[in-house]
Write an enzyme that holds these catalytic residues in place. Structure first.
Site, PDB file in Angstrom:
ATOM      1  N   SER A  53      21.400  47.923  -0.346  1.00  0.00           N
ATOM      2  CA  SER A  53      20.586  47.144  -1.238  1.00  0.00           C
ATOM      3  C   SER A  53      19.242  46.704  -0.653  1.00  0.00           C
ATOM      4  CB  SER A  53      21.353  45.891  -1.678  1.00  0.00           C
ATOM      5  OG  SER A  53      21.545  45.037  -0.568  1.00  0.00           O
ATOM      6  N   LYS A 103      13.649  40.299   2.901  1.00  0.00           N
ATOM      7  CA  LYS A 103      14.425  40.631   1.698  1.00  0.00           C
ATOM      8  C   LYS A 103      14.509  39.395   0.796  1.00  0.00           C
ATOM      9  CE  LYS A 103      18.911  42.752   0.523  1.00  0.00           C
ATOM     10  NZ  LYS A 103      20.184  43.257   1.071  1.00  0.00           N
ATOM     11  N   SER A 146      24.222  47.716   3.420  1.00  0.00           N
ATOM     12  CA  SER A 146      22.924  47.468   2.764  1.00  0.00           C
ATOM     13  C   SER A 146      21.708  47.453   3.682  1.00  0.00           C
ATOM     14  CB  SER A 146      22.975  46.145   1.994  1.00  0.00           C
ATOM     15  OG  SER A 146      23.667  46.327   0.786  1.00  0.00           O
TER      16      SER A 146
END
Lengths: 462, 100
Positions: A142, A67, A166
């Site tokens: 997210s 990420k 997330s």
């Protein structure tokens, strides 16, 4: 070579049998990314020119995606924000150092909501990620890029970060396993801070065994993160296939209230029946303060956000607006650099922490947080695992909720309490509604990741 | 709690966040709606409840007072090079105190 469904164990087997080499595998993934990423926008950057070398270790040659709010020395790290568009990391996050040490191969950095703030990956300054199951839908957020990359076969596994859901929400929407470890289990050093009392890094994988393998590598204390608890991490794969006969699984009635989609509920009920058929004892429980979790979270989190994001000042690094004096440099850099949701949360947090409002908001929210944790403490006196839905719906349409922040926040209604309490939880795929995946959420006691991984593993293999 | 335009302006300044006139209106509406939702916390009796911030119970984690970083001039250059304005190995800013 069919790489789409490869797991970590299968990569190891393939490499051992010399069915492919590490470099061949990496090239296959790069080809796959080149082909599919333009449609999905799962990756924000791809490492094409890494020197081919033969890695050693538990994850030797295993391609992974990171990420883009986790630092890899010498490479770009944007947090999907314009304010860090040209930022280059100056060190490795602890989790990166550990993965590197275990021989993992980094393919690239994945898309997210700006600074990990959102539930759909639509808040990225570099365009939304699409759900590989249906390109008109969101992948969840997210860590949407990480989940989309894993399910589309653009990576074997990925790292995400989870502040209020997330990792688990995108895992649920994309049909992969996503684990948020106990707060303090994994070092946050080198993770761009969003809400420091809630953030935790975790794996997104194709099955729970792989999640255990990755957690084995990244767990542990760290001299660079004093909140990483000095408690030895067990081998999470050991005993993962032990039967769940006699295991007590609590079903909190508050997680099946009016907001839950009926068809999602049906899938979750079937999953619970299956756990019962596997020998688990199903027990009705109550987490009485659940309905206040979202309100408590959406005060505590923005407060911490407003403090953490103060560092992006247009001076030390990142986007800097031309201005005639210092105050205008701050105002204009932050005006031009931050997106809408980031600004909204900074405003909300600044307000809640400002003189005269601290007791009414921040203190009150932290008191409610204490009660929410107590709910879990009480429940875990009676049960070993808590099970319920990860999200109230399946993946929604791109653009459907982005205009109404409060509706978007409700996507996190079953995940935020877990972060407030600091307990570990994972989402494991448990079926489909209209061809879209549904995730079952399994919650454990503090530092008992092993029991939820074992429950998920039993569920997957029966 | 009703939020006014003046509040929004004040918060934006505290947060060092430039806002256009249109945005001020938008955030007034958004924040108002979100704060209304938060009102539900007042239903919860929190008398004598200690606020909770760190769930693991760790307190005052200390280490020996020694520098475990090696000064690496290349690293320093790499870090400084990220700043928009710089001179030699220093980050440059506009004056903090201004002559009025």
């Amino acid at each position: 070579m069919n790489i789409k469904n490869l797991t970590i164990r299968e990569v190891k087997r393939g490499l051992d049998k010399k069915e492919f080499s590490q470099e061949e595998l990496r090239q296959e993934f790069l080809k796959s990314i080149k082909k599919k990423n333009p449609d999905l926008n799962a990756y924000l950057s791809v490492f094409k020119n890494e020197e081919p070398e033969v890695n050693k270790g538990v994850l030797a040659g295993v391609p992974c995606a990171i990420k883009d709010n986790i630092l890899i020395n010498g490479t770009g790290c944007t947090a999907a924000s314009k304010i860090l568009e040209n930022y280059i990391s100056t060190y490795d996050a602890t989790v990166i150092k550990k993965l590197r040490g275990a021989g993992a191969v980094f393919l690239g950095k994945t898309n997210l909501d700006e600074f990990a703030m959102g539930s759909s990956t639509e808040n990225s300054a570099f365009g939304p990620t699409k759900n590989p199951h249906d390109l008109t839908r969101v992948p969840g957020g997210s860590s949407g890029g990480s989940a989309a990359a894993v399910v589309a076969g653009l990576s074997i596994f990925a790292l995400g970060s989870d502040t209020g859901g997330s990792i688990r929400l995108p895992a649920s929407f994309c049909g992969v396993v996503g684990l948020k470890p106990t707060y303090g289990r994994v070092s946050r050093h080198g993770l761009m801070a969003m809400a420091s009392s809630l953030d935790q890094i975790g794996p997104i994988t194709k099955n729970s065994y792989d999640a255990a393998l990755v957690l084995n590598i990244i767990a542990g204390s760290d001299k660079f993160d004093s909140t990483a608890v000095p408690k030895e991490a067990p081998d999470y794969t050991s005993g993962i296939d032990k039967s769940i006969k006699g295991l007590k699984i609590g079903i909190p009635k508050e997680y099946f209230s009016e907001g839950l989609d009926g068809k999602v509920n049906n899938v979750i009920q079937k999953a619970i029946s299956k756990l019962q058929n596997l020998g688990a004892e199903i027990i009705d429980i109550s987490l009485p303060h659940s309905e206040y979790a979202l309100a408590s979270y959406y005060i505590i989190m923005p407060c911490e956000v407003s403090s953490n994001l103060a560092r992006y000042d247009g001076i030390k690094y990142g986007f800097s607006a031309k201005a005639k004096n210092l105050i205008d440099t701050y105002l204009k850099s932050r005006e031009g650099g931050f997106g809408e949701e980031a600004r909204r949360r900074i405003m909300l947090g600044t307000y809640a922490l400002s003189a005269g409002y601290y007791n009414a908001y921040y203190k009150k929210a932290q008191q409610v947080r204490a009660l929410i944790k107590k709910d879990f403490d009480e429940a875990f006196k009676k049960v070993d695992v808590i099970a319920g839905p990860t999200a109230p719906t399946v993946a929604f349409k791109l653009g459907e909720k982005v205009k109404d922040p409060l509706t978007m926040y409700l996507s996190d209604v079953y995940t935020v309490a877990i972060n407030l309490a600091g307990v570990p939880a994972l989402s494991v795929p448990c079926g489909f509604v209209n061809n879209l995946p549904v995730g079952l959420q399994l919650i454990g006691k503090h530092f008992d990741e092993a029991v939820i991984l074992r429950t998920a593993h039993n569920y997957e293999h029966n | 709690m009703a939020l006014s335009k003046k509040d929004v302006k004040h918060i934006a300044k505290l947060a060092r966040l430039g806002l256009s006139g249109k945005e001020k209106k938008k955030y007034l509406k958004d924040l108002g709606g979100i704060l209304d939702y938060m009102e539900m916390l007042n239903e919860v009796d929190t008398k004598n409840v200690e606020p909770l911030a760190l769930v693991t119970g760790l307190k005052n984690v200390l280490r020996k007072d020694e520098n475990f970083h090696q000064l690496d001039i290349e690293k320093v250059k790499q870090i400084i090079s990220q700043a928009a304005e710089r001179e030699d190995n220093f980050i440059k800013t506009k004056p903090v105190l201004e002559n009025k």
